[in-house]
Design a protein around this motif. Structure first.
Motif, PDB file in Angstrom:
ATOM      1  N   GLY A   1      42.659  34.782  31.976  1.00 62.21           N
ATOM      2  CA  GLY A   1      42.263  34.487  33.353  1.00 62.21           C
ATOM      3  C   GLY A   1      43.142  35.089  34.421  1.00 62.21           C
TER       4      GLY A   1
ATOM      5  N   MET B   1      45.227  25.811  40.059  1.00 65.05           N
ATOM      6  CA  MET B   1      45.713  26.115  41.435  1.00 65.05           C
ATOM      7  C   MET B   1      47.214  25.876  41.504  1.00 65.05           C
ATOM      8  N   ALA B   2      47.617  24.686  41.061  1.00 69.90           N
ATOM      9  CA  ALA B   2      49.027  24.327  41.113  1.00 69.90           C
ATOM     10  C   ALA B   2      49.845  25.265  40.226  1.00 69.90           C
ATOM     11  N   ASP B   3      49.242  25.641  39.070  1.00 65.98           N
ATOM     12  CA  ASP B   3      49.922  26.580  38.168  1.00 65.98           C
ATOM     13  C   ASP B   3      50.228  27.875  38.875  1.00 65.98           C
TER      14      ASP B   3
ATOM     15  N   ILE C   1      44.251  37.467  37.133  1.00 66.82           N
ATOM     16  CA  ILE C   1      43.453  38.383  37.970  1.00 66.82           C
ATOM     17  C   ILE C   1      44.407  39.258  38.775  1.00 66.82           C
TER      18      ILE C   1
END
Lengths: 267, 267
Positions: B146, B1-3, B148
């Motif tokens: 991953g 999330m933070a990434d 998207i």
């Protein structure tokens, strides 16, 4: 998994629901390849076509900003004056145009394929192969209930209005010109299909080999664990008899598989 | 999330990399809406355009079946003789065509938008709204690592070859005709963008309300659990004081969220 297989068996036993009633010959092999694999089931396909469409008069569009209830599809009852999945001739096109009483459009539409996939990684494999073969508008749909569809699509099109209210707006020389352009696009479309088919065969073979190696490694690993447990239970240490794992050519593929599965857990 | 947030902050601080250097005015609000939300970051966009392209002579294509190494992109160095994101005039198009020395093509290209999404359910929300607004070629890409991406795309195009080796192949009356067809498509394109923008605002508001209700329910539920634990610890039974959960308008959305997350675990 079992649900997908059951659904697939039912689906493939149904009669072909397309207007033509059968899969287009240039993609029969490709469709057979996919449907022969556990992770895929084709749901619709077209090898590419050249068409002459007659369009009814356009209804007056609503002014911008006017409130709409839902999606107002300007669904037109188009008539197909001509359709071919092969190279077309100027004679066919002119004959078709002579039948038009309204607006007529000449179109080239490239290969399109929809495949329902059992798992996201199956869709990802297919997507990568499609993009690399030139089908750059390909994309995945993941439905609310988990249905995964991979659509193979291209940008490679042609759409040329030729008649207005039945009157040909261009010279026959121009019709000949656009027919040649459409035929060139059809040939490029066939080359892309061939590329897609070959690359897909290779990708699936590689996947099988990786899975097979992975399976063998797991079997070895299970055997070793079992051996070690027996060794501990008997209180013996048999270091000389320990099997060396050696190199794992399949290990990289294992990581790749894991990263595909972990798509949602990554940040 | 933070990434994702870190990557997004970096991305949005960079200068616009498009030829024009800024987001097209008709979609500024839409792009701002998406980039103001945690789950989305737009990566490329075009509100739709009418162009006149000059194409260099076509190289001779390889024969079918000839071995190819990788994807042979027939990358053409096209020259833009005219481009507009607004309604175009016949004068602009004729002026552009006069500059052509090779083959020239008149094209309408609809709205296109690429959005990187934090989670698959964000992409699914965007995808549903796009399809319902008429952008029927929209699709999701899930990369190996991953990433998207949701691509908003349409089938609504026009591609009309007009000149060959600099010579206009059609009458000016025909050019006027195709200009009008392109302008109609541009207007329909704008209506779809408006529909997409409105529907997206509603969908995001609904999502916020559901999340907010879900949060409130969880807080209540935590408070009840805490109360019950204290009650048990004290050895008292306070049935009369139990709070009734009442109806959960947010519950259906909770299930929907769960089914989206569970996409990969389903059979």
């Amino acid at each position: 998994m079992a649900d997908f297989e059951r659904w697939k068996a039912q689906r493939l036993s149904r009669a072909d629901g397309s207007r033509k009633g059968s899969v287009d010959e240039p993609i029969e092999g490709l469709v057979r390849l996919l449907n022969g694999r556990e992770g895929f089931c084709t749901t619709s396909s077209c090898s590419g076509r050249v068409v002459v469409l007659e369009q009814p008069p356009q209804p007056r569009p609503p002014p911008r900003g006017q409130a709409t209830t839902g999606f107002e599809v300007q669904k037109q009852n188009c008539t197909w004056l001509m359709v071919t999945h092969q190279i077309c001739t100027i004679e066919d096109v002119l004959t078709a145009l002579q039948k038009a009483k309204e607006d007529a459009v000449f179109k080239f539409e490239p290969f399109v394929l929809h495949v329902q996939c059992r798992e996201l990684q199956d869709a990802q494999l297919l997507h990568t192969v499609a993009i690399e073969a030139g089908f750059r508008n390909s994309g995945i749909t993941v439905g609310r209930k988990g249905k995964i569809i991979m659509a193979v699509r291209s940008t490679h099109c042609l759409e040329v209005p030729l008649s207005q209210k039945g009157k040909l707006m261009v010279s026959e020389e121009y019709v000949d010109f656009v027919v040649r352009v459409a035929n060139q696009k059809m040939e490029e479309n066939r080359r892309r299909i061939d590329r897609f088919y070959s690359s897909l065969q290779i990708a699936l073979e590689n996947k099988d080999q990786s899975s097979s190696l992975l399976f063998e490694e797991k079997e070895k690993s299970n055997a070793m664990d079992s051996y070690r447990r027996k060794g501990k239970a008997k209180g013996t240490a048999n270091k000389d008899r320990c099997l060396s794992p050696g190199k794992h050519p399949g290990f990289e593929s294992d990581n790749e598989t894991q990263s595909n599965i972990n798509v949602l857990q990554e940040a």
